[in-house]
Scaffold this motif. Structure first.
Motif, PDB file in Angstrom:
ATOM      1  N   ALA A 107      -3.006  -7.509   8.305  1.00 17.20           N
ATOM      2  CA  ALA A 107      -1.856  -8.357   7.991  1.00 17.20           C
ATOM      3  C   ALA A 107      -1.685  -9.446   9.047  1.00 17.20           C
ATOM      4  O   ALA A 107      -1.374 -10.607   8.728  1.00 17.20           O
TER       5      ALA A 107
ATOM      6  N   LEU B 264      12.872 -13.105   4.122  1.00 12.57           N
ATOM      7  CA  LEU B 264      11.765 -12.915   3.192  1.00 12.57           C
ATOM      8  C   LEU B 264      11.671 -14.033   2.162  1.00 12.57           C
ATOM      9  O   LEU B 264      10.606 -14.257   1.576  1.00 12.57           O
TER      10      LEU B 264
ATOM     11  N   ARG C 118       6.680 -14.407   6.019  1.00  7.78           N
ATOM     12  CA  ARG C 118       6.921 -12.961   6.106  1.00  7.78           C
ATOM     13  C   ARG C 118       7.057 -12.365   4.711  1.00  7.78           C
ATOM     14  O   ARG C 118       6.594 -11.257   4.443  1.00  7.78           O
TER      15      ARG C 118
ATOM     16  N   VAL D 225       4.790  -9.201   2.317  1.00  8.30           N
ATOM     17  CA  VAL D 225       5.314  -8.024   1.611  1.00  8.30           C
ATOM     18  C   VAL D 225       5.753  -8.434   0.203  1.00  8.30           C
ATOM     19  O   VAL D 225       6.769  -7.960  -0.309  1.00  8.30           O
ATOM     20  N   SER D 226       4.974  -9.315  -0.425  1.00  9.52           N
ATOM     21  CA  SER D 226       5.389  -9.886  -1.713  1.00  9.52           C
ATOM     22  C   SER D 226       5.613  -8.818  -2.770  1.00  9.52           C
ATOM     23  O   SER D 226       6.531  -8.934  -3.593  1.00  9.52           O
ATOM     24  N   SER D 227       4.804  -7.760  -2.771  1.00  9.28           N
ATOM     25  CA  SER D 227       4.981  -6.703  -3.783  1.00  9.28           C
ATOM     26  C   SER D 227       6.358  -6.061  -3.668  1.00  9.28           C
ATOM     27  O   SER D 227       6.986  -5.744  -4.682  1.00  9.28           O
ATOM     28  N   GLU D 228       6.837  -5.885  -2.438  1.00  9.32           N
ATOM     29  CA  GLU D 228       8.165  -5.302  -2.240  1.00  9.32           C
ATOM     30  C   GLU D 228       9.247  -6.256  -2.735  1.00  9.32           C
ATOM     31  O   GLU D 228      10.238  -5.828  -3.345  1.00  9.32           O
TER      32      GLU D 228
END
Length: 407
Positions: free
Chosen positions: A232, A373, A386, A390-393
């Protein structure tokens, strides 16, 4: 999405000279006889496109403005096989003269004869699977090229008349460090490329390397794979490094010089119609008639071919059908649109899908803006760097909120 929009066509050529240890695609090594049989079946599927679309109740645009040969290594096709595929395309569709026509290739695996024929047929864009310009990293995952041979290949393609040349790089390969990753990035920027894709190594059971990493083994140099946290950080390093170059990030994994974004790939993220042919190829077309469209103006049909070569044939074309109504179209418009750096036009969402669906997301959007985010300004929702990590979240939270409101 509109039925009047030109169509994007994806052609799957799932054959390689050797399968890399990290590969989790439906591809592999095959005999020349099997490849020839596949091409024959592929051409038959292209000829059958109008029949398949009619059976699924989908509108099929006949004008094509992007074609993408993916794989596998499509550049390994014989010139006469390329001719057969293009002939089938032009029997069923009107391919625009200015169409973007991409072919994936492995460095050193496109002969002069194949390149000349591809260009004659209209290919004007080459995407090279480099993955790394650092020789130790390439060798660790079974790549046969070196950094020097990749640079020579890029120069050869440009000299032949292909002005649009891009490469793929992978963050998280065995033995990769911040220093070696910077070497790959610097080499790519200095190579005269137009496009650069940066992917993080996928560690899953669908590849030999991923399976070995999950098992804690050492085969395929699994012990040299960086941790998820390091991978990451390498992706973040790429975003920050490329921001100071002529490359501009236009999607989570894609960077391009001004004017050189992939028109074909943008179709996926903008929900424009596209049609895939061949093994494991996916499609999305607008619905016709009063069926799924009765659920809203964005009704569509998604379908996909099988991913096992032995099962690919006429009886499986246009399978795995998913009907997309207005609710699903809204979800797709949000999470696909957020993949793009330009983000989502909130006013356009309200106009197309109504205020209720958009309002259901707004509280969570505000929370994620406060959490660093997302960004919200100029009437758009965007992911921050950022947030891309964590785009899936982020997508899951927005979707969860909408479902909860419905219940």
């Amino acid at each position: 999405m509109s039925a009047s929009s030109p169509l994007g066509v994806y052609i799957s050529v799932p054959f390689c000279r050797a399968k890399c240890s990290f590969c989790n695609f439906a591809s592999g090594v095959a005999s020349s006889e099997r490849i020839a049989g596949y091409v024959q079946t592929l051409c038959a599927e292209i000829d059958a496109a109008p029949t398949i679309a009619a059976r699924l109740g989908a509108e099929l645009p006949r004008v094509v403005d992007t074609v993408y040969f993916g794989g596998g290594t499509p550049s390994l096709l014989m010139p006469q096989q390329m001719q057969a595929i293009f002939a089938a395309l032009r029997r069923s569709f009107q391919v625009r003269e200015d169409a973007e026509m991409t072919m994936e290739a492995a460095p050193g695996q496109i002969s002069d004869e194949a390149l000349e024929e591809a260009m004659r047929l209209g290919v004007n864009r080459i995407s090279l699977g480099v993955q790394s310009f650092v020789d130790r990293e390439s060798a660790a995952v079974g790549r046969t090229h070196t950094g020097a041979s990749c640079l020579a290949e890029i120069a050869r393609l440009r000299a032949a008349g292909i002005s649009d040349v891009g490469v793929d790089l992978i963050a998280g390969l065995p033995y990769q460090t911040a220093e070696s990753w910077r070497e790959s990035l610097e080499t790519a920027v200095g190579a005269g490329l137009t496009h650069l894709s940066v992917y993080m190594l996928e560690v899953d059971e669908d590849s030999r390397l991923g399976l070995e990493v999950l098992a804690g083994g050492v085969r395929y140099h699994a012990h040299g794979v960086p941790s998820d946290e390091v991978s990451a950080a390498l992706y973040e390093q790429a975003c920050e490094f490329l921001a100071d170059t002529e490359f501009r990030q236009y999607e989570i994994s894609n960077f391009a010089r001004v004017g050189w974004q992939s028109r074909h790939n943008r179709k996926y993220w903008q929900r424009a119609p596209y049609l895939g042919f061949g093994l494991d190829a996916h499609s999305m077309l607008e619905s016709e008639g009063p069926g799924p469209r009765a659920q809203g103006p964005e009704g569509a049909v998604r379908f996909a071919n099988v991913d096992e070569l032995r099962d690919y044939g006429a009886e499986t074309w246009g399978g795995n059908v998913v009907r997309v109504g207005a609710d699903e179209a809204f979800e797709e418009s949000v999470f696909l649109g957020l993949r793009l750096s330009e983000g989502v036009d909130v006013a356009a969402l309200r106009e197309r899908f109504g205020n209720t669906r958009v309002s259901a997301c707004e509280a969570d959007v505000r929370d994620m803006v406060e959490g660093g985010l997302m960004e919200s300004g100029d009437g758009r929702w965007r992911l921050t760097l950022r947030g891309r990590m964590v785009s899936s979240e982020v997508f899951g939270r927005l979707l969860e909120t909408r479902v909860a409101v419905e219940i």
